[in-house]
Design a protein around this motif. Structure first.
Motif, PDB file in Angstrom:
ATOM      1  N   GLY A 257       0.808  -1.216   0.000  1.00 15.40           N
ATOM      2  CA  GLY A 257       0.000   0.000   0.000  1.00 15.40           C
ATOM      3  C   GLY A 257       0.839   1.262   0.000  1.00 15.40           C
ATOM      4  O   GLY A 257       0.314   2.363  -0.128  1.00 15.40           O
ATOM      5  N   GLY A 258       2.170   1.067   0.141  1.00 18.65           N
ATOM      6  CA  GLY A 258       3.065   2.222   0.148  1.00 18.65           C
ATOM      7  C   GLY A 258       3.720   2.479  -1.187  1.00 18.65           C
ATOM      8  O   GLY A 258       4.724   3.179  -1.259  1.00 18.65           O
ATOM      9  N   LEU A 259       3.171   1.930  -2.244  1.00 21.99           N
ATOM     10  CA  LEU A 259       3.736   2.144  -3.570  1.00 21.99           C
ATOM     11  C   LEU A 259       3.513   3.579  -4.026  1.00 21.99           C
ATOM     12  O   LEU A 259       2.520   4.212  -3.683  1.00 21.99           O
ATOM     13  N   LYS A 260       4.454   4.061  -4.822  1.00 28.59           N
ATOM     14  CA  LYS A 260       4.344   5.432  -5.319  1.00 28.59           C
ATOM     15  C   LYS A 260       3.254   5.571  -6.362  1.00 28.59           C
ATOM     16  O   LYS A 260       2.729   6.660  -6.582  1.00 28.59           O
ATOM     17  N   LEU A 261       2.948   4.460  -7.031  1.00 26.71           N
ATOM     18  CA  LEU A 261       1.927   4.487  -8.075  1.00 26.71           C
ATOM     19  C   LEU A 261       0.710   3.678  -7.644  1.00 26.71           C
ATOM     20  O   LEU A 261       0.845   2.652  -6.989  1.00 26.71           O
ATOM     21  N   GLU A 262      -0.453   4.125  -8.016  1.00 31.52           N
ATOM     22  CA  GLU A 262      -1.672   3.365  -7.760  1.00 31.52           C
ATOM     23  C   GLU A 262      -1.967   2.502  -8.976  1.00 31.52           C
ATOM     24  O   GLU A 262      -1.892   2.957 -10.122  1.00 31.52           O
ATOM     25  N   LEU A 263      -2.284   1.247  -8.717  1.00 32.32           N
ATOM     26  CA  LEU A 263      -2.486   0.290  -9.797  1.00 32.32           C
ATOM     27  C   LEU A 263      -3.882  -0.303  -9.733  1.00 32.32           C
ATOM     28  O   LEU A 263      -4.465  -0.421  -8.656  1.00 32.32           O
ATOM     29  N   GLU A 264      -4.380  -0.684 -10.890  1.00 33.28           N
ATOM     30  CA  GLU A 264      -5.628  -1.437 -10.935  1.00 33.28           C
ATOM     31  C   GLU A 264      -5.444  -2.621 -11.875  1.00 33.28           C
ATOM     32  O   GLU A 264      -4.659  -2.562 -12.822  1.00 33.28           O
ATOM     33  N   GLU A 265      -6.162  -3.688 -11.598  1.00 31.63           N
ATOM     34  CA  GLU A 265      -6.022  -4.890 -12.409  1.00 31.63           C
ATOM     35  C   GLU A 265      -6.541  -4.645 -13.823  1.00 31.63           C
ATOM     36  O   GLU A 265      -7.645  -4.152 -14.011  1.00 31.63           O
ATOM     37  N   LEU A 266      -5.722  -4.992 -14.805  1.00 30.01           N
ATOM     38  CA  LEU A 266      -6.135  -4.909 -16.200  1.00 30.01           C
ATOM     39  C   LEU A 266      -6.689  -6.260 -16.658  1.00 30.01           C
ATOM     40  O   LEU A 266      -7.770  -6.342 -17.231  1.00 30.01           O
ATOM     41  N   HIS A 267      -5.941  -7.325 -16.366  1.00 35.44           N
ATOM     42  CA  HIS A 267      -6.437  -8.676 -16.634  1.00 35.44           C
ATOM     43  C   HIS A 267      -5.556  -9.672 -15.892  1.00 35.44           C
ATOM     44  O   HIS A 267      -4.427  -9.373 -15.498  1.00 35.44           O
ATOM     45  N   SER A 268      -6.099 -10.858 -15.706  1.00 35.13           N
ATOM     46  CA  SER A 268      -5.343 -11.937 -15.065  1.00 35.13           C
ATOM     47  C   SER A 268      -5.649 -13.230 -15.801  1.00 35.13           C
ATOM     48  O   SER A 268      -6.729 -13.390 -16.369  1.00 35.13           O
ATOM     49  N   LYS A 269      -4.685 -14.141 -15.799  1.00 29.86           N
ATOM     50  CA  LYS A 269      -4.885 -15.410 -16.492  1.00 29.86           C
ATOM     51  C   LYS A 269      -3.956 -16.461 -15.910  1.00 29.86           C
ATOM     52  O   LYS A 269      -2.929 -16.147 -15.295  1.00 29.86           O
ATOM     53  N   VAL A 270      -4.339 -17.695 -16.101  1.00 31.88           N
ATOM     54  CA  VAL A 270      -3.509 -18.827 -15.693  1.00 31.88           C
ATOM     55  C   VAL A 270      -2.692 -19.258 -16.907  1.00 31.88           C
ATOM     56  O   VAL A 270      -3.253 -19.578 -17.954  1.00 31.88           O
ATOM     57  N   VAL A 271      -1.361 -19.223 -16.773  1.00 33.56           N
ATOM     58  CA  VAL A 271      -0.483 -19.530 -17.900  1.00 33.56           C
ATOM     59  C   VAL A 271       0.159 -20.892 -17.710  1.00 33.56           C
ATOM     60  O   VAL A 271       0.353 -21.367 -16.587  1.00 33.56           O
ATOM     61  N   GLY A 272       0.484 -21.534 -18.820  1.00 28.72           N
ATOM     62  CA  GLY A 272       1.109 -22.850 -18.778  1.00 28.72           C
ATOM     63  C   GLY A 272       2.604 -22.742 -18.542  1.00 28.72           C
ATOM     64  O   GLY A 272       3.188 -21.665 -18.485  1.00 28.72           O
ATOM     65  N   ALA A 273       3.254 -23.907 -18.418  1.00 28.99           N
ATOM     66  CA  ALA A 273       4.693 -23.972 -18.176  1.00 28.99           C
ATOM     67  C   ALA A 273       5.463 -23.406 -19.360  1.00 28.99           C
ATOM     68  O   ALA A 273       5.074 -23.579 -20.510  1.00 28.99           O
ATOM     69  N   GLN A 274       6.581 -22.731 -19.068  1.00 34.95           N
ATOM     70  CA  GLN A 274       7.421 -22.195 -20.130  1.00 34.95           C
ATOM     71  C   GLN A 274       8.212 -23.296 -20.824  1.00 34.95           C
ATOM     72  O   GLN A 274       8.530 -23.199 -22.003  1.00 34.95           O
ATOM     73  N   LEU A 275       8.544 -24.342 -20.086  1.00 36.73           N
ATOM     74  CA  LEU A 275       9.307 -25.437 -20.672  1.00 36.73           C
ATOM     75  C   LEU A 275       8.423 -26.574 -21.160  1.00 36.73           C
ATOM     76  O   LEU A 275       8.800 -27.340 -22.025  1.00 36.73           O
ATOM     77  N   GLY A 276       7.244 -26.723 -20.547  1.00 37.61           N
ATOM     78  CA  GLY A 276       6.291 -27.707 -21.029  1.00 37.61           C
ATOM     79  C   GLY A 276       6.440 -29.095 -20.436  1.00 37.61           C
ATOM     80  O   GLY A 276       7.420 -29.421 -19.777  1.00 37.61           O
ATOM     81  N   VAL A 277       5.427 -29.914 -20.710  1.00 36.45           N
ATOM     82  CA  VAL A 277       5.392 -31.285 -20.195  1.00 36.45           C
ATOM     83  C   VAL A 277       6.575 -32.089 -20.729  1.00 36.45           C
ATOM     84  O   VAL A 277       7.174 -32.900 -20.027  1.00 36.45           O
TER      85      VAL A 277
END
Length: 753
Positions: A257-277
């Motif tokens: 809460g002490g950040l210099k900038l105020e932020l709001e959520e733009l979007h969120s998502k669940v991402v897969g592994a970068q290296l993969g199965v």
């Protein structure tokens, strides 16, 4: 040991090994809890949550404010995972990626909207109440009591009820203090220079009126402590807290809460592994093959002791899987590096012990006495080598950034387990085998006297080779820099780049993207590519080096022509490096402190600073040679670069200490007729088999990983193999020679031996 006891010990070890292995495979319940498949995996291995925030109230935030906000968010999200990363996207967006989790809504609820924290007086200057205790609905649907504002934030700001905001807080941390009633958990606050006067005035008003001072964050009052004194120095404590966890949650909320900038959520998502199965499967297969080869090697070379070490190594592997779950660690490729190093050290401890046993048998000792003396004589080398590396792991765990902490955690765990399996499991197994009738020397092998190698006489050659390689590395880096490129082949983790998000007409697996899409992207951009799939959608994120307008246009056209993608479903954003300047400086500081601590320990244990200086120089030599290899081979310098270098540091220091331990031992038995140079050469020769066999077994583990691994794993394994060979070279050819030169140049006092 009696035969019945030997049978009981052998059965206990085998039953416990089978039990732990069963838990590793099947878990402790029907859901597989506690099994290997239940281990938390990082973004590179399993994916996680990706959240993008937009700066509000400032259309053109400064680079300084963005950097400060990213640094503070990084500290905050490491509470979810030490492997969490925060980086800038575009000019006014911040992206957070947290591995090992899949509930974006839960994390968003805990994070709230960063940058909206206020300290609110209980009454306004006219005496009107600003907040009161009311019945409120909790997150789980139940009702309880909580403080609720009676005015809007705008009204409170206007009437002077808010004197202190989150940006006035310099730091907030959880801790404990001792009181007359015992230990008490607290949150310690420190204000900025400007905030100190504001906080003094706010606490003065509250103290005079005997009121509380509420802390408001993201739509609700999270705490309303009474003010018991006027705070004039900007340092305060909120107490008592119900638990340390509650104190840490409040402290982290105040920090965000002490950040210099105020932020709001733009979007969120669940991402897969970068290296993969595929990467996980091949890594597991490589690890299994590597372990089997090492087991066969140990049994073939050391016979009965080799069988004991094989069982001990299997126990090590089973226990480390169990404890990764038990300590709720997040495993990434960096963590795999720590495990590889600790497996090498587990084998190393056994090699040192078995070599000692063979030496004792060569002097005519009985097998039983040889086993006992072998363990006793090997103890100091094993303890010193492992504790030195453990000290480094501890410092990195305390001071290093998130990715380094992941490496340090698994390394520390592996070191402790390797010492346990070598000094306890293997010891009891050997005694049990002996009691069961395996008493002949032929089952253990008898050491042979080897001609002492004249290593020190060739020190000028070895020093010349090392200096030439290191200088060549710097020359290559200089040439690349002068030609307009980078000294090293930095990946986007260090340089930043472009993230292109593409929505395909049908779902695209990571494996399919790697085989069908990545070659086309590489052909256009000339850059390595990182991929993230998005769960429950057809979106795929391709991260490359920074692209110019022509490259972006060509890339978009390729997606349209080759995959029929709608042009409106392609977006590109410039992203900053995920390894920030602060993370780089934190890593450097942690490594320097670790080296100093290792130097101090070696000085205390060996009572000779020359041993410490020689080992550190050999360590730096290995790092610089591997750096030269990175420059010459243009191996990608990614986030695994740090783990690779740290692995080499741990490996190098351990190998050198084994030789120094033998020099120290031989010097105790030194007579006036003995030549110091002969002592050093003899010590190196006596430990030669250990240096070669340990390097060979560790090299095998990494080589199989390189042969079977995907590209990113090969970029990690290749320089690590170079480091293993270099570590063996420096410990054999350089470390002893360096110590000898220091000993001659800076002669010891007469009381030294």
């Amino acid at each position: 040991m009696k035969k019945n006891n030997a049978i009981a010990i052998l059965l206990c070890i085998l039953v416990l090994l089978a039990g732990v292995a069963y838990i590793d495979i099947a878990g402790v319940d029907a859901d597989g809890s506690g099994s290997a498949s239940d281990i938390n995996l990082g973004l590179d291995l399993a994916g996680g949550v990706s959240i993008t925030y937009q700066v509000v109230g400032d259309d053109n935030p400064s680079a300084t404010d963005m950097s400060d906000t990213i640094a503070k968010l990084q500290k905050r999200v490491e509470g979810y995972s030490t492997e969490a990363i925060v980086y800038q996207e575009g000019s006014d967006r911040i992206n957070i990626e947290i591995p090992g989790v899949s509930d974006a809504n839960a994390i968003l609820q805990e994070l709230g909207r960063p940058g909206t924290l206020y300290f609110i007086s209980q009454t306004d200057p006219d005496g009107n109440v600003n907040y009161s205790l009311q019945t409120v609905q909790n997150a789980d649907g139940t009702y309880g009591y909580g403080y609720v504002l009676t005015k809007s934030i705008d009204e409170l700001l206007e009437n002077g009820s808010i004197l202190v905001q989150g940006t006035d807080v310099s730091s907030a941390s959880a801790g404990s203090i001792q009181t007359n009633m015992g230990s008490e958990f607290v949150v310690a606050l420190t204000m900025t220079e400007e905030g100190t006067e504001k906080f003094r005035q706010a606490t003065q008003n509250a103290h005079d009126k005997k009121e509380s001072l509420a802390i408001y964050y993201d739509g609700s009052i999270i705490s309303a402590p009474d003010v018991n004194a006027v705070i004039t120095d900007g340092s305060a404590q909120i107490s008592p807290m119900e638990s340390y966890e509650r104190a840490e949650n409040l402290a982290s909320t105040i920090r965000i809460g002490g950040l210099k900038l105020e932020l709001e959520e733009l979007h969120s998502k669940v991402v897969g592994a970068q290296l993969g199965v595929e990467a996980i499967d091949t890594s597991l297969k490589a690890a299994a093959i590597g372990v089997v080869i090492v087991l066969v090697f140990m049994i073939g070379v050391y016979l009965v002791p080799g069988v004991a070490s094989a069982i001990g190594l299997l126990a090590y592997v089973a226990l480390i899987v169990l404890l990764l779950n038990g300590f709720d660690m997040t495993l990434t490729l960096s963590g795999v590096a720590g495990i590889i190093l600790s497996i090498g050290m587990a084998v190393d401890a056994n090699v040192i012990i078995f070599a000692r046993i063979r030496e004792e048998l060569a002097t005519g000792k009985t097998v039983r006495n040889a086993i006992k003396i072998g363990f006793d004589k090997a103890l100091s080398a094993i303890v010193d080598g492992n504790i030195t590396t453990l000290i480094a792991a501890g410092v990195l765990l305390l001071l290093g950034p998130g990715t380094v902490k992941g490496f340090a955690q698994t390394l520390a765990l592996g070191i402790v387990l390797s010492m346990f399996t070598a000094l306890v499991v293997t010891r009891y197994l050997l005694y049990a085998f002996y009691a069961l009738g395996l008493k002949s020397e032929k089952f253990y092998g008898v050491g042979k006297e080897h001609k002492t190698l004249n290593i020190l006489s060739k020190n000028k050659l070895f020093f010349g080779i090392s200096i030439a390689v290191i200088v060549a590395g710097f020359v290559v880096m200089g040439v690349h820099k002068a030609s307009g490129g980078d000294a090293l082949n930095y990946s986007l983790e260090f340089k930043g780049g472009t993230a292109t998000t593409v929505t395909f007409q049908e779902a695209m697996t990571l494996e399919k993207a790697n085989t069908e899409v990545v070659p086309l992207i590489e052909g256009i951009t000339g850059s390595s590519v990182q991929i993230q799939t998005v769960q429950d959608s057809n979106e795929v994120i391709f991260k490359t080096s920074s692209l110019n307008v022509d490259q972006r246009t060509a890339l978009n056209q390729m997606f349209i022509d080759q995959f029929g993608v709608d042009e409106t479903m392609i977006t590109s954003e410039t992203i900053s490096s995920t390894i920030s300047d602060e993370m780089k400086s934190d890593t450097i500081i942690a490594v320097v402190v670790a080296i100093i601590c290792m130097l101090i320990y070696i000085r205390i244990r060996f009572r000779d600073i020359r041993f410490g200086l020689s080992s550190i120089i050999a360590l730096l030599h290995d790092v610089l040679v591997v750096l030269a290899f990175y420059a010459a081979a243009r191996v990608s310098v990614s986030n695994t670069f740090v783990a690779c270098m740290l692995t080499i540091v741990g490996y190098s220091i351990n190998a050198t200490i084994v030789i120094f331990d033998r020099i120290r031992e031989n010097m105790r038995n030194m007579t006036h007729k003995d030549d110091l140079k002969e002592i050093v050469d003899r010590s190196i020769t006596q430990t030669m088999s250990r240096s070669i066999f340990t390097s060979l077994t560790t090299f095998i583990m990494v080589a199989v990983l390189y042969i079977l691994g995907v590209t990113s794993i090969r970029d990690f394994a290749l320089p690590l193999m170079v480091g293993i060979v270099c570590g063996a070279y420096s410990s054999i050819c350089l470390a002893g020679s360096l110590w000898y030169l220091f000993r001659i140049k800076f002669a010891p006092k007469k009381k030294e031996k």
